[in-house]
Design a protein around this motif. Structure first.
Motif, PDB file in Angstrom:
ATOM      1  N   SER A 137       0.863  -1.182   0.000  1.00  0.00           N
ATOM      2  CA  SER A 137       0.000   0.000   0.000  1.00  0.00           C
ATOM      3  C   SER A 137       0.896   1.226   0.000  1.00  0.00           C
ATOM      4  N   CYS A 138       0.407   2.297  -0.575  1.00  0.00           N
ATOM      5  CA  CYS A 138       1.157   3.549  -0.650  1.00  0.00           C
ATOM      6  C   CYS A 138       1.436   4.078   0.759  1.00  0.00           C
ATOM      7  N   ALA A 139       2.638   4.606   0.960  1.00  0.00           N
ATOM      8  CA  ALA A 139       3.033   5.165   2.259  1.00  0.00           C
ATOM      9  C   ALA A 139       2.537   6.589   2.457  1.00  0.00           C
ATOM     10  N   GLY A 140       1.900   7.167   1.456  1.00  0.00           N
ATOM     11  CA  GLY A 140       1.344   8.511   1.599  1.00  0.00           C
ATOM     12  C   GLY A 140       0.241   8.511   2.648  1.00  0.00           C
ATOM     13  N   GLU A 141       0.263   9.514   3.522  1.00  0.00           N
ATOM     14  CA  GLU A 141      -0.690   9.572   4.635  1.00  0.00           C
ATOM     15  C   GLU A 141      -2.144   9.563   4.180  1.00  0.00           C
ATOM     16  N   ARG A 156      10.745   1.027  -2.874  1.00  0.00           N
ATOM     17  CA  ARG A 156       9.626   1.834  -3.388  1.00  0.00           C
ATOM     18  C   ARG A 156       8.516   1.893  -2.349  1.00  0.00           C
ATOM     19  N   ARG A 157       8.056   3.091  -2.044  1.00  0.00           N
ATOM     20  CA  ARG A 157       7.062   3.270  -0.992  1.00  0.00           C
ATOM     21  C   ARG A 157       5.790   3.962  -1.462  1.00  0.00           C
ATOM     22  N   PHE A 158       5.849   4.641  -2.603  1.00  0.00           N
ATOM     23  CA  PHE A 158       4.726   5.471  -3.014  1.00  0.00           C
ATOM     24  C   PHE A 158       4.144   5.015  -4.347  1.00  0.00           C
ATOM     25  N   ASN A 163       0.961  12.750  -6.322  1.00  0.00           N
ATOM     26  CA  ASN A 163       2.256  13.251  -5.878  1.00  0.00           C
ATOM     27  C   ASN A 163       2.532  12.840  -4.443  1.00  0.00           C
ATOM     28  N   CYS A 164       2.211  11.628  -4.089  1.00  0.00           N
ATOM     29  CA  CYS A 164       2.338  11.167  -2.706  1.00  0.00           C
ATOM     30  C   CYS A 164       3.764  11.327  -2.187  1.00  0.00           C
ATOM     31  N   ALA A 165       4.739  10.899  -2.957  1.00  0.00           N
ATOM     32  CA  ALA A 165       6.137  10.987  -2.519  1.00  0.00           C
ATOM     33  C   ALA A 165       6.527  12.446  -2.343  1.00  0.00           C
ATOM     34  N   ASN A 166       6.188  13.286  -3.303  1.00  0.00           N
ATOM     35  CA  ASN A 166       6.544  14.699  -3.233  1.00  0.00           C
ATOM     36  C   ASN A 166       5.903  15.356  -2.015  1.00  0.00           C
ATOM     37  N   ARG A 167       4.618  15.112  -1.805  1.00  0.00           N
ATOM     38  CA  ARG A 167       3.930  15.709  -0.647  1.00  0.00           C
ATOM     39  C   ARG A 167       4.575  15.264   0.661  1.00  0.00           C
ATOM     40  N   THR A 168       4.919  13.996   0.775  1.00  0.00           N
ATOM     41  CA  THR A 168       5.530  13.461   1.994  1.00  0.00           C
ATOM     42  C   THR A 168       6.900  14.080   2.225  1.00  0.00           C
ATOM     43  N   HIS A 169       7.699  14.181   1.170  1.00  0.00           N
ATOM     44  CA  HIS A 169       9.040  14.743   1.304  1.00  0.00           C
ATOM     45  C   HIS A 169       8.999  16.243   1.628  1.00  0.00           C
ATOM     46  N   VAL A 170       8.074  16.974   1.008  1.00  0.00           N
ATOM     47  CA  VAL A 170       7.941  18.398   1.298  1.00  0.00           C
ATOM     48  C   VAL A 170       7.506  18.594   2.759  1.00  0.00           C
ATOM     49  N   LYS A 171       6.569  17.787   3.214  1.00  0.00           N
ATOM     50  CA  LYS A 171       6.104  17.884   4.599  1.00  0.00           C
ATOM     51  C   LYS A 171       7.259  17.620   5.569  1.00  0.00           C
ATOM     52  N   ALA A 172       8.072  16.598   5.292  1.00  0.00           N
ATOM     53  CA  ALA A 172       9.218  16.286   6.157  1.00  0.00           C
ATOM     54  C   ALA A 172      10.243  17.416   6.125  1.00  0.00           C
ATOM     55  N   TYR A 173      10.469  17.981   4.942  1.00  0.00           N
ATOM     56  CA  TYR A 173      11.412  19.088   4.805  1.00  0.00           C
ATOM     57  C   TYR A 173      10.950  20.286   5.632  1.00  0.00           C
ATOM     58  N   ARG A 174       9.689  20.619   5.504  1.00  0.00           N
ATOM     59  CA  ARG A 174       9.150  21.757   6.252  1.00  0.00           C
ATOM     60  C   ARG A 174       9.219  21.514   7.755  1.00  0.00           C
ATOM     61  N   ALA A 175       8.976  20.278   8.171  1.00  0.00           N
ATOM     62  CA  ALA A 175       9.060  19.960   9.598  1.00  0.00           C
ATOM     63  C   ALA A 175      10.510  20.113  10.094  1.00  0.00           C
ATOM     64  N   ARG A 176      11.477  19.682   9.290  1.00  0.00           N
ATOM     65  CA  ARG A 176      12.881  19.835   9.675  1.00  0.00           C
ATOM     66  C   ARG A 176      13.265  21.311   9.735  1.00  0.00           C
TER      67      ARG A 176
END
Length: 181
Positions: A137-141, A156-158, A163-176
């Motif tokens: 299953s996709c790892a996107g929330e 492979r996770r997404f 844009n599940c991977a992009n959304r997840t990575h942007v969210k993690a970047y913003r949190a960092r």
């Protein structure tokens, strides 16, 4: 375990079929949508272009989704059921630009039967290779799409539905960034 080319294509097509149910507007909502999907997936053979054919493919989509996340014994039973219903008789064929590969139904068989059998044959390879963990299953929330992981390192996770991977990575970047500020 590397899969043969036709197994990879059939698995990717099965994942694409399952993921059509995850889109905001179902691309298989009309016979024309099915036509587009089949053209994208490069399915060959006979067609009726009927509403019954469309409904049968949509039913197959739901059946494949169950197999995608099933435990091995359950997946085996479901795959064997598809192959029995289709009276599968594997044979080597070569057509269009495809080299030798397996077809387990006649080209005149109903579309949903040919699609189901191709997916079942590919899933049989996955099961025999003890590789069911490549069906995820996709790892996107906020995504419930499926993922086919044919990567060498099983990373492979997404899914491919958005844009599940992009959304997840942007969210993690913003949190960092927020944490560092």
């Amino acid at each position: 375990m590397p899969f043969t080319y036709d197994t990879g294509v059939a698995l990717a097509s099965a994942a694409a079929l399952i993921n059509t149910a995850k889109e905001d507007i179902d691309p298989l909502g009309t016979p024309e949508g099915l036509d587009r999907f089949l053209e994208e997936q490069r399915f060959s053979g006979s067609r009726t272009h009927s509403q019954a054919e469309l409904e049968a493919v949509r039913a197959l989509r739901a059946e494949l989704e169950v197999i995608w996340s099933a435990a091995e014994d359950d997946a085996v039973a479901l795959v064997n059921g598809i192959l029995r219903r289709a009276n599968a008789l594997p044979q080597l064929v070569r057509h269009d630009e495809w080299d030798w590969h397996l077809h387990a139904t006649a080209p005149e068989a109903p579309l949903e039967e040919r699609m189901a059998t191709e997916a079942a044959m590919a899933l049989a390879d996955v099961i025999r290779g003890h590789e069911l963990d490549r069906l995820r299953s996709c790892a996107g929330e906020d995504c419930d799409g499926v993922v086919l992981d044919l990567s060498r390192n099983r990373s492979r996770r997404f899914c491919d539905t958005g844009n599940c991977a992009n959304r997840t990575h942007v969210k993690a970047y913003r949190a960092r960034k927020a944490q560092g500020a």
